[in-house]
Design a protein around this motif. Structure first.
Motif, PDB file in Angstrom:
ATOM      1  N   LEU A 129       1.110  -1.008   0.238  1.00 51.41           N
ATOM      2  CA  LEU A 129      -0.216   0.041  -0.528  1.00 51.41           C
ATOM      3  C   LEU A 129       1.132   1.338  -0.190  1.00 51.41           C
ATOM      4  CD1 LEU A 129      -2.636   0.022   2.140  1.00 51.41           C
ATOM      5  CD2 LEU A 129      -3.029   0.487  -0.714  1.00 51.41           C
ATOM      6  N   GLU A 132       2.060   1.843  -3.633  1.00 49.44           N
ATOM      7  CA  GLU A 132       1.332   1.471  -4.861  1.00 49.44           C
ATOM      8  C   GLU A 132       1.043   2.638  -5.052  1.00 49.44           C
ATOM      9  OE1 GLU A 132      -1.205  -2.267  -6.947  1.00 49.44           O
ATOM     10  OE2 GLU A 132      -1.674  -1.162  -4.701  1.00 49.44           O
ATOM     11  N   PRO A 133       0.550   3.424  -6.530  1.00 55.82           N
ATOM     12  CA  PRO A 133       0.066   4.809  -5.994  1.00 55.82           C
ATOM     13  C   PRO A 133      -1.179   4.838  -6.401  1.00 55.82           C
ATOM     14  CG  PRO A 133       1.931   4.763  -7.535  1.00 55.82           C
ATOM     15  CD  PRO A 133       1.838   2.873  -7.436  1.00 55.82           C
ATOM     16  N   PHE A 135      -3.849   3.721  -5.063  1.00 50.57           N
ATOM     17  CA  PHE A 135      -5.324   3.334  -4.300  1.00 50.57           C
ATOM     18  C   PHE A 135      -4.992   5.326  -3.222  1.00 50.57           C
ATOM     19  CE2 PHE A 135      -6.008  -0.943  -3.768  1.00 50.57           C
ATOM     20  CZ  PHE A 135      -7.261  -0.854  -3.440  1.00 50.57           C
ATOM     21  N   MET A 136      -4.284   5.838  -3.149  1.00 48.03           N
ATOM     22  CA  MET A 136      -4.087   7.430  -3.206  1.00 48.03           C
ATOM     23  C   MET A 136      -4.567   8.189  -3.950  1.00 48.03           C
ATOM     24  SD  MET A 136      -3.682   8.559  -0.077  1.00 48.03           S
ATOM     25  CE  MET A 136      -2.771   8.161   1.858  1.00 48.03           C
ATOM     26  N   SER A 137      -4.182   8.270  -4.912  1.00 51.43           N
ATOM     27  CA  SER A 137      -4.702   8.812  -5.937  1.00 51.43           C
ATOM     28  C   SER A 137      -6.299   8.822  -5.967  1.00 51.43           C
ATOM     29  CB  SER A 137      -4.170   8.320  -7.609  1.00 51.43           C
ATOM     30  OG  SER A 137      -3.478   8.889  -7.423  1.00 51.43           O
ATOM     31  N   ILE A 139      -7.858   7.812  -3.687  1.00 50.93           N
ATOM     32  CA  ILE A 139      -8.998   8.286  -2.930  1.00 50.93           C
ATOM     33  C   ILE A 139      -9.200   9.463  -2.637  1.00 50.93           C
ATOM     34  CG2 ILE A 139      -8.672   8.643  -0.354  1.00 50.93           C
ATOM     35  CD1 ILE A 139      -7.607   5.833   0.088  1.00 50.93           C
ATOM     36  N   ALA A 140      -7.834  10.386  -3.753  1.00 54.17           N
ATOM     37  CA  ALA A 140      -7.774  11.979  -3.909  1.00 54.17           C
ATOM     38  C   ALA A 140      -8.537  11.987  -4.600  1.00 54.17           C
ATOM     39  CB  ALA A 140      -6.719  12.323  -4.564  1.00 54.17           C
ATOM     40  N   GLU A 143     -12.130  12.157  -2.909  1.00 49.21           N
ATOM     41  CA  GLU A 143     -12.451  12.899  -1.130  1.00 49.21           C
ATOM     42  C   GLU A 143     -13.047  14.669  -2.497  1.00 49.21           C
ATOM     43  OE1 GLU A 143     -11.956  12.967   1.133  1.00 49.21           O
ATOM     44  OE2 GLU A 143     -10.528  11.520   2.253  1.00 49.21           O
ATOM     45  N   ALA A 152     -17.873  12.664   4.099  1.00 42.41           N
ATOM     46  CA  ALA A 152     -16.311  12.113   4.685  1.00 42.41           C
ATOM     47  C   ALA A 152     -16.437  10.483   4.480  1.00 42.41           C
ATOM     48  CB  ALA A 152     -16.426  12.092   6.125  1.00 42.41           C
ATOM     49  N   LEU A 153     -15.018  10.498   4.423  1.00 38.76           N
ATOM     50  CA  LEU A 153     -15.229   8.764   4.367  1.00 38.76           C
ATOM     51  C   LEU A 153     -14.063   8.118   5.245  1.00 38.76           C
ATOM     52  CD1 LEU A 153     -14.010   6.950   1.264  1.00 38.76           C
ATOM     53  CD2 LEU A 153     -11.520   7.520   1.628  1.00 38.76           C
ATOM     54  N   LEU A 154     -15.053   6.370   5.587  1.00 43.00           N
ATOM     55  CA  LEU A 154     -14.013   6.481   6.657  1.00 43.00           C
ATOM     56  C   LEU A 154     -13.085   4.836   5.659  1.00 43.00           C
ATOM     57  CD1 LEU A 154     -14.978   6.243  10.047  1.00 43.00           C
ATOM     58  CD2 LEU A 154     -16.525   4.463   9.077  1.00 43.00           C
ATOM     59  N   LEU A 155     -12.194   5.282   6.178  1.00 40.24           N
ATOM     60  CA  LEU A 155     -11.392   4.227   5.628  1.00 40.24           C
ATOM     61  C   LEU A 155     -11.206   3.155   6.672  1.00 40.24           C
ATOM     62  CD1 LEU A 155      -9.278   4.192   3.502  1.00 40.24           C
ATOM     63  CD2 LEU A 155      -7.820   4.960   4.447  1.00 40.24           C
ATOM     64  N   GLN A 156     -10.798   1.737   6.107  1.00 41.08           N
ATOM     65  CA  GLN A 156     -10.616   0.840   6.992  1.00 41.08           C
ATOM     66  C   GLN A 156      -9.510  -0.013   6.062  1.00 41.08           C
ATOM     67  OE1 GLN A 156     -11.481  -3.188   9.455  1.00 41.08           O
ATOM     68  NE2 GLN A 156     -11.951  -0.675  10.494  1.00 41.08           N
ATOM     69  N   VAL A 157      -8.093  -0.353   6.619  1.00 37.66           N
ATOM     70  CA  VAL A 157      -6.675  -0.603   5.654  1.00 37.66           C
ATOM     71  C   VAL A 157      -6.863  -2.238   6.798  1.00 37.66           C
ATOM     72  CG1 VAL A 157      -4.867  -0.499   5.379  1.00 37.66           C
ATOM     73  CG2 VAL A 157      -6.423   1.640   5.487  1.00 37.66           C
TER      74      VAL A 157
END
Lengths: 396, 396
Positions: A129, A132-133, A135-137, A139-140, A143, A152-157
């Motif tokens: 994670l 690796e680009p 997921f963050m992209s 998620i961005a 958002e 809002a975004l509830l995140l579970q990793v």
DNA sequence: AACACGTGGTGAAGCGCTTAAGTTTGCCAT
DNA sequence: ATGGCAAACTTAAGCGCTTCACCACGTGTT
């Protein structure tokens, strides 16, 4: 009305717990009150230690009072509903602004109107994670859309998938989310069935064929695979390797199948490898493939991370990219520009992909019957890591 | 008891809206009811379209009924509070399990006991976030701790800092979080003051000197800088560049100051550059620095991404790493092993850092007076991108 | 004048849970 | 037998908000 407490504070005497009333310990206690005894129960420490926080949050009752209307009217006014005059509405909104009111989501949630929150469970090892680009992209992008609507975004990793279903269930029954994303779609994914059954709005990120009746966003990987295959075929490659992700993921299957089909059609032999997307796996795959005397002349990787690793491996083995071996990455990120030569990649706008998913989910939450939505097809960006096939080159 | 609706459904007649009652449009409407007219108001489409979802969630009232006790007793039993016998408690818990009850967070939140959620606002451009490994690793570490306690993480990713304070305020007044992380700490950070004022439990990720009275986790960057500087000095470097992040970040300041101090002490001239952490900035910085006839013999970057870019730039310019120029990265990630030579880096366990932050925040939420907590000091991992200074090398 | 009907409200119930306050029962020491 | 005391409950209020049910009043129509 804690009248007892007040009177006790004044008249407490003859007791074993003088003046300590508000700070009674756990369990039940007996207290004398004005001569006769009364019994009180269950003052836990927690209950006592929890004191009201400093600034009290303004409520609609405060607004109602100051605006000279009822709380109901305030609610109508603030929610843009009919039932109040425009004049009153404006006054209420102004008062709300003045006192700095913001809705108490918990209270709204309790009445069943939604909590303005969506959830996402990401199951990957931390090590993958981090690098690796995707997921963050993604998620961005999500958002960007959510922010507009104050969601809002509830995140579970989590490293493993075992608790995923549980998490969705808990979020649902705790009314913590209005909807969820399903990423890393698997074949016969139990999440699809469960979410449908729960009636929790959800958007599947992946092929609609495996999304059941849930709305989905997908990128047409099969078409992209064909584009890549045609490009490689035109360069004379007759033996290529497809180093993909975990076998159980739907998009892995889609891409593999498309590679098989296009390979058959175009006269290309396709070697298929499955990995966990990690750097190590990419390194191992590249090393194994390139060590073979009959090595493929082109390697296609299912993420950019592994492709970057492969460039490195090739150099270590004394092979030139792209003269001796062509390398193609999937999902373009700045990483691809950091190798030499820079990596050619099947590029797509991941942030836009996330944004589409978010829009679809918001629509589903709003009750619209959303179908599936195709995001843009990944397209080949050639940066120079692809060249005509050179079958004789490796390790001769 | 919507008796009116029921009876209307049977007796509705002579109205302009026959039989459409449940689907009335916006605004108020007049309806006849058993001969005489009645007036009804404000049936918005939304209200009408929102139907009860399929499976009703079990509540403590359901449990109470099945267990033959009152709802209050159920609450005591499920929360492990005194007030019920162990026998009853066991029965209640068993029933709860059977009916698949989970707490309704919204309802709990409304009573003021907390929502089992913490928040984090990340302000970085999507393009940087996607590639930079720090945050995802950090978040993964946080989740590890949160998952144990069934806490969720509310995440907001935004490209600009302007709405950050707003977000915290909204989260607080909407009772959406029990506590928050403050990352990317700035000098005189307004968030510290605001959060203190709000009384919202928070953990600052950064130097305690700038955390006010809030608890903080920090990594001792100054010590790490000294280690790096000593190492470079020992290799004979007398002119180095420190390519750091944005100037307003506290840890940028800490590292810069430490570099200045250690440089003075060790006889090293330090060139200081500020960037936005992006790949492009790293490329530009490296290109600028190395083009100088009096270029530094070693470059230290504040993240690994820029360092990777620098290796690339050096090669493009015909410089050998490390013979001609030494390069050192901050924050080790798999990226560092992908360059050739692999990058030496100041490494720290980012996931553990996140986990510490999470533990501290949970403690703060529980009401414990938490102080600051130092995470492990970054230490140098030498992979071969550092070598003795070669002042004559560049561009001669 | 009588009715029809829309406007702009009000009042109160209820969402699921926690917890202060009160009650009942039974034991034990005097 | 009685008062002191504790355990194990029950009852009900209240968290902040939404929304159903209801209504007074004014205007337009017959």
């Amino acid at each position: 009305m804690p009248f007892l407490r007040e009177r006790l504070r004044c008249h407490l005497r003859g007791t074993r717990y003088p003046c300590r009333y508000p700070a009674l310990g756990r369990g039940s206690r007996t207290v004398w009150f004005e001569g006769k005894h009364v019994v009180t129960a269950q003052y836990s420490e927690e209950a006592v230690s929890r004191r009201p926080r400093a600034p009290r949050r303004p409520t609609i009752a405060d607004i109602a009072e100051r605006a000279g209307v009822s709380a109901g009217a305030v609610s109508y006014a603030l929610n843009g509903r009919p039932g109040v005059s425009e004049e009153t509405r404006a006054r209420v909104i102004e008062v709300a602004r003045q006192v700095g009111w913001t809705p108490n989501n918990a209270a709204r949630a309790l009445t069943g109107v939604g909590v303005a929150t969506v959830g996402m469970v990401v199951t990957r090892a931390a090590s993958v994670l981090g690098v690796e680009p995707f997921f963050m992209s993604f998620i961005a992008g999500i958002e960007e859309v959510l922010a507009e609507k104050d969601f809002a975004l509830l995140l579970q990793v989590a490293p493993f998938a075992d608790k995923e279903l549980d998490t969705y269930q808990r979020w649902w029954s705790g009314r913590r989310v209005d909807g969820v994303f399903v990423v890393d779609l698997r074949v016969n994914d139990p999440r699809v069935a469960r979410l449908t059954e729960l009636g929790l709005p959800a958007v599947v990120v992946g092929d609609p064929k495996y999304a059941g009746s849930l709305p989905s966003v997908w990128s047409d990987d099969a078409s992209a695979v064909w584009e890549a295959a045609r490009h490689l075929a035109a360069l004379g490659h007759r033996r290529i390797a497809h180093v993909s992700g975990p076998e159980h993921l739907v998009h892995t299957g889609v891409r593999s199948a498309a590679f098989r089909d296009s390979g058959r059609e175009l006269g290309i032999e396709v070697v298929q490898l499955y990995t966990d997307y990690s750097l190590e796996a990419g390194t191992a795959a590249a090393a194994t493939l390139l060590a073979d005397p009959a090595a493929p002349t082109a390697l296609v990787f299912d993420n950019d991370l592994m492709a970057v690793a492969a460039v490195h491996v090739a150099r270590e083995m004394g092979l030139r990219v792209p003269e001796d071996v062509s390398i193609l990455a999937w999902d373009d990120s700045p990483l691809c520009r950091l190798t030499s030569p820079p990596l050619s990649a099947m590029s797509r706008d991941v942030a836009a992909y996330g944004a589409s998913a978010a829009r679809l989910l918001l629509a589903a939450i709003a009750g619209e019957r959303a179908g599936s939505m195709r995001s843009s097809v990944p397209h080949l960006i050639d940066r120079g890591s692809l060249a005509p096939a050179n079958p004789g080159a490796p390790l001769t």
